[in-house]
Design a protein around this motif. Sequence first.
Motif, PDB file in Angstrom:
ATOM      1  N   VAL A   1       0.841  -1.200   0.000  1.00 55.60           N
ATOM      2  CA  VAL A   1       0.000   0.000   0.000  1.00 55.60           C
ATOM      3  C   VAL A   1       0.877   1.252   0.000  1.00 55.60           C
ATOM      4  CG1 VAL A   1      -1.614   1.371   1.381  1.00 55.60           C
ATOM      5  CG2 VAL A   1      -2.024  -1.072   1.045  1.00 55.60           C
ATOM      6  N   ALA A   2       1.963   1.230   0.766  1.00 57.86           N
ATOM      7  CA  ALA A   2       2.875   2.379   0.820  1.00 57.86           C
ATOM      8  C   ALA A   2       3.474   2.668  -0.548  1.00 57.86           C
ATOM      9  CB  ALA A   2       3.981   2.120   1.840  1.00 57.86           C
ATOM     10  N   MET A   3       3.885   1.614  -1.261  1.00 55.59           N
ATOM     11  CA  MET A   3       4.470   1.805  -2.594  1.00 55.59           C
ATOM     12  C   MET A   3       3.436   2.398  -3.554  1.00 55.59           C
ATOM     13  SD  MET A   3       7.492   0.810  -1.861  1.00 55.59           S
ATOM     14  CE  MET A   3       8.128   1.372  -3.411  1.00 55.59           C
ATOM     15  N   LEU A   4       2.205   1.903  -3.470  1.00 48.57           N
ATOM     16  CA  LEU A   4       1.162   2.374  -4.377  1.00 48.57           C
ATOM     17  C   LEU A   4       0.749   3.811  -4.069  1.00 48.57           C
ATOM     18  CD1 LEU A   4      -0.990  -0.874  -4.475  1.00 48.57           C
ATOM     19  CD2 LEU A   4       0.465   0.013  -6.304  1.00 48.57           C
ATOM     20  N   LEU A   5       0.727   4.166  -2.786  1.00 53.70           N
ATOM     21  CA  LEU A   5       0.358   5.530  -2.410  1.00 53.70           C
ATOM     22  C   LEU A   5       1.377   6.555  -2.886  1.00 53.70           C
ATOM     23  CD1 LEU A   5      -0.913   5.052   1.267  1.00 53.70           C
ATOM     24  CD2 LEU A   5      -2.297   5.675  -0.727  1.00 53.70           C
ATOM     25  N   SER A   6       2.631   6.126  -3.048  1.00 54.03           N
ATOM     26  CA  SER A   6       3.693   7.090  -3.351  1.00 54.03           C
ATOM     27  C   SER A   6       4.145   7.062  -4.809  1.00 54.03           C
ATOM     28  CB  SER A   6       4.909   6.818  -2.453  1.00 54.03           C
ATOM     29  OG  SER A   6       5.350   5.475  -2.580  1.00 54.03           O
ATOM     30  N   SER A   7       3.462   6.266  -5.655  1.00 58.52           N
ATOM     31  CA  SER A   7       3.969   6.108  -7.030  1.00 58.52           C
ATOM     32  C   SER A   7       2.977   6.608  -8.063  1.00 58.52           C
ATOM     33  CB  SER A   7       4.287   4.636  -7.301  1.00 58.52           C
ATOM     34  OG  SER A   7       3.111   3.863  -7.298  1.00 58.52           O
ATOM     35  N   SER A   8       3.552   7.063  -9.187  1.00 54.86           N
ATOM     36  CA  SER A   8       2.778   7.379 -10.385  1.00 54.86           C
ATOM     37  C   SER A   8       3.667   7.073 -11.575  1.00 54.86           C
ATOM     38  CB  SER A   8       2.336   8.846 -10.397  1.00 54.86           C
ATOM     39  OG  SER A   8       3.460   9.695 -10.331  1.00 54.86           O
ATOM     40  N   ALA A   9       3.064   6.745 -12.686  1.00 55.09           N
ATOM     41  CA  ALA A   9       3.813   6.232 -13.833  1.00 55.09           C
ATOM     42  C   ALA A   9       4.936   7.165 -14.266  1.00 55.09           C
ATOM     43  CB  ALA A   9       2.866   6.005 -15.012  1.00 55.09           C
ATOM     44  N   GLY A  10       6.144   6.614 -14.288  1.00 55.95           N
ATOM     45  CA  GLY A  10       7.280   7.339 -14.825  1.00 55.95           C
ATOM     46  C   GLY A  10       7.825   8.431 -13.950  1.00 55.95           C
ATOM     47  N   ASN A  11       7.171   8.708 -12.831  1.00 51.60           N
ATOM     48  CA  ASN A  11       7.655   9.750 -11.933  1.00 51.60           C
ATOM     49  C   ASN A  11       8.329   9.108 -10.732  1.00 51.60           C
ATOM     50  OD1 ASN A  11       6.630  11.947 -13.443  1.00 51.60           O
ATOM     51  ND2 ASN A  11       4.592  11.516 -12.639  1.00 51.60           N
ATOM     52  N   ASP A  12       9.297   9.811 -10.163  1.00 53.57           N
ATOM     53  CA  ASP A  12      10.019   9.267  -9.030  1.00 53.57           C
ATOM     54  C   ASP A  12       9.090   9.082  -7.830  1.00 53.57           C
ATOM     55  OD1 ASP A  12      12.218   9.273 -10.605  1.00 53.57           O
ATOM     56  OD2 ASP A  12      13.229  10.940  -9.621  1.00 53.57           O
ATOM     57  N   VAL A  13       9.422   8.076  -7.043  1.00 54.59           N
ATOM     58  CA  VAL A  13       8.607   7.705  -5.888  1.00 54.59           C
ATOM     59  C   VAL A  13       9.212   8.323  -4.632  1.00 54.59           C
ATOM     60  CG1 VAL A  13       7.822   5.765  -4.488  1.00 54.59           C
ATOM     61  CG2 VAL A  13       7.902   5.553  -6.986  1.00 54.59           C
ATOM     62  N   MET A  14       8.463   9.193  -3.964  1.00 55.36           N
ATOM     63  CA  MET A  14       8.919   9.814  -2.719  1.00 55.36           C
ATOM     64  C   MET A  14       8.435   8.945  -1.562  1.00 55.36           C
ATOM     65  SD  MET A  14      10.429  12.272  -4.185  1.00 55.36           S
ATOM     66  CE  MET A  14      10.866  13.494  -2.955  1.00 55.36           C
ATOM     67  N   PHE A  15       9.308   8.083  -1.084  1.00 57.24           N
ATOM     68  CA  PHE A  15       8.911   7.079  -0.101  1.00 57.24           C
ATOM     69  C   PHE A  15       9.166   7.568   1.320  1.00 57.24           C
ATOM     70  CE2 PHE A  15       9.687   3.400   2.621  1.00 57.24           C
ATOM     71  CZ  PHE A  15       8.526   2.665   2.386  1.00 57.24           C
ATOM     72  N   ASP A  16       8.177   7.322   2.182  1.00 59.30           N
ATOM     73  CA  ASP A  16       8.274   7.678   3.599  1.00 59.30           C
ATOM     74  C   ASP A  16       7.748   6.485   4.396  1.00 59.30           C
ATOM     75  OD1 ASP A  16       8.099   8.687   6.159  1.00 59.30           O
ATOM     76  OD2 ASP A  16       7.216  10.602   5.553  1.00 59.30           O
ATOM     77  N   GLU A  17       8.500   6.060   5.391  1.00 64.30           N
ATOM     78  CA  GLU A  17       8.083   4.898   6.187  1.00 64.30           C
ATOM     79  C   GLU A  17       6.720   5.110   6.836  1.00 64.30           C
ATOM     80  OE1 GLU A  17      10.636   2.832   8.883  1.00 64.30           O
ATOM     81  OE2 GLU A  17      12.406   3.124   7.614  1.00 64.30           O
ATOM     82  N   ALA A  18       6.350   6.356   7.026  1.00 63.33           N
ATOM     83  CA  ALA A  18       5.031   6.630   7.619  1.00 63.33           C
ATOM     84  C   ALA A  18       3.915   6.067   6.747  1.00 63.33           C
ATOM     85  CB  ALA A  18       4.846   8.134   7.793  1.00 63.33           C
ATOM     86  N   LEU A  19       4.176   5.950   5.439  1.00 63.79           N
ATOM     87  CA  LEU A  19       3.176   5.389   4.543  1.00 63.79           C
ATOM     88  C   LEU A  19       2.951   3.908   4.818  1.00 63.79           C
ATOM     89  CD1 LEU A  19       4.278   7.126   1.216  1.00 63.79           C
ATOM     90  CD2 LEU A  19       2.225   7.630   2.559  1.00 63.79           C
TER      91      LEU A  19
END
Length: 610
Positions: A558-576
Amino acid sequence: MQIADKYSPQEIESKWYDYWMEHRLFHSEPDEREPYTIVIPPPNVTGMLHMGHMLNNTLQDVLVRRARMQGKNACWVPGTDHASIATEAKVVAKLKAEGIEKSSLSREEFLRHAWDWKEKYGGVILQQLRKLGASCDWERTCFTMDEARTESVLRVFCDLYEKGLIYRGVRMVNWDPSAQTALSDEEVVFKESHGKLYYLRYRVEGTDRTIIVATTRPETILGDTALCVNPDDERYAWLPEDARVIVPLVGRSVPVIRDTYVDIAFGTGALKVTPAHDVNDYMLGEKYGLESIDIFNDDGTINDKVGLYAGMERFALRKQIEKDLDAAGLLEKTEDYTNNVGYSERTGVAIEPKLSMQWFLSMEKLAGPATRAVLEDEIKLVPEKYKNTYRHWMENIKDWCISRQLWWGQRIPAWYLPQGGYVVALNADEALEKARAKSGDASLTLADLRQDEDVLDTWFSSWLWPISVFDGIRRPNNKDIEYYYPTNDLVTGPDIIFFWVARMIMAGYEYRGEKPFGHVYFTGIVRDKIGRKMSKQLGNSPDPLDLIAQFGADGMRVAMLLSSSAGNDVMFDEALCEQGRNFGNKIWNAYRLVTGWTIGETLAHSENSR
């Protein structure tokens, strides 16, 4: 049924994954349903699960599970890549730690060690993907060097050779002194490097005058075979037509050539020409028939061809030669200088341009259908911005150096005859038959032939992946390839658009006459919450397995999906991840509520439900 008071993803996820596996719920066989197929970008056998894998495989799993829910016959094929350079380096390091040098082993002995290493460590990442919940058809797991894939690769090599698209010759290549192998252009990463510009004095033979030449690589003067100026440069109009100069320290007399290739406005307008160690110098050398002097050993040390500095490491020599030039009065000055330097994508060392005998695949014919397919949206790139990147590379494509000076990989199926020449064949028996026919000598034996020592580039295996995982090269009409090919979607990173995506498209049209997939979904780079690329070196990349243990696989997904969009960098935060775990907990509590309800025809309705 008793439902636990608190959701525990660690218990629930492993329980249900084991159930899915036991009942073969991820396995697919051709039937009357519409197929939905994804092939995994095969991770290196040296690899361990990282955040990029988490993103990529989460997205693939979403697509394949959605297809199952739509009633399609979903097949997600897993596998690993043998990763020639990286794996050989790992095995060499392991042997060295045990006091064994690769040079002390025969090829067969080394390969036994390599296969042992692969069996012990090569499947780790696939086991880790199970922790993520990846619903791959594990019964279809492939390896780019297993029997079916290896025979497919060799068949394709022989076929392309017979078509005249594979050839052998001496060309300027990118040389990795650490791995001691050639690299393709796509395996070279250019980085901004801070160094010096060295201004050297070349004395004009028969005079006291000198010409100043600027270079970033003074060590290559050992291989200089000419000096070049622009014929329109008035500064050098005084030079006679047959002028020659003396190479500093080396003492070699070389001709002055005139060519408009030299930029009058850059530096001093004079260029040292080292045909064996610069691709542009190589072209000048070909044009003017200059000698090529290779000064480097395969490991980046200086050879003994010139008689100076033999055995010195290239960068140590750069420092020494600066001192020696200065002491001899042949160094005009130095300046700080920033330029782009090519580094090996695999080992991280600076590459050396080097003349070398290699095998090449001519790409122009293969590129045509593959270019059209993307530009006309027969294959759709998501996001579409990558279409221009793809077009530019395809329209400027260079021949592919497919040979590697390694032992781990598919060995090139070429055998050399005692009297010269070679034959290309699928196996040794076929090679002997061809060698006897070519030489007219029926007494030849296998012992008289010598197989090429090189192996094929790893990408020469993986470019066949959507076909070879279904055995479509060896058995082009089998039921699997007819049913599952072309595949539907490919999820991958844009960093391998040329390495892999473009080449798979070429192979698809060459060997199946159609596209290998319908859509290519490019993921972004996983970055931390302040925008830095996640890496072990920065210490900002968490271990995905630790996150799964803490928050559960679904929390991570769920965290990966919340922070991703096609072709754009993923801003990942453990809080997600915590947000993802909480979402799972809400579903759990909703389920507990529903299962606690009593259902009956005679029960009275609440006023609130009317």
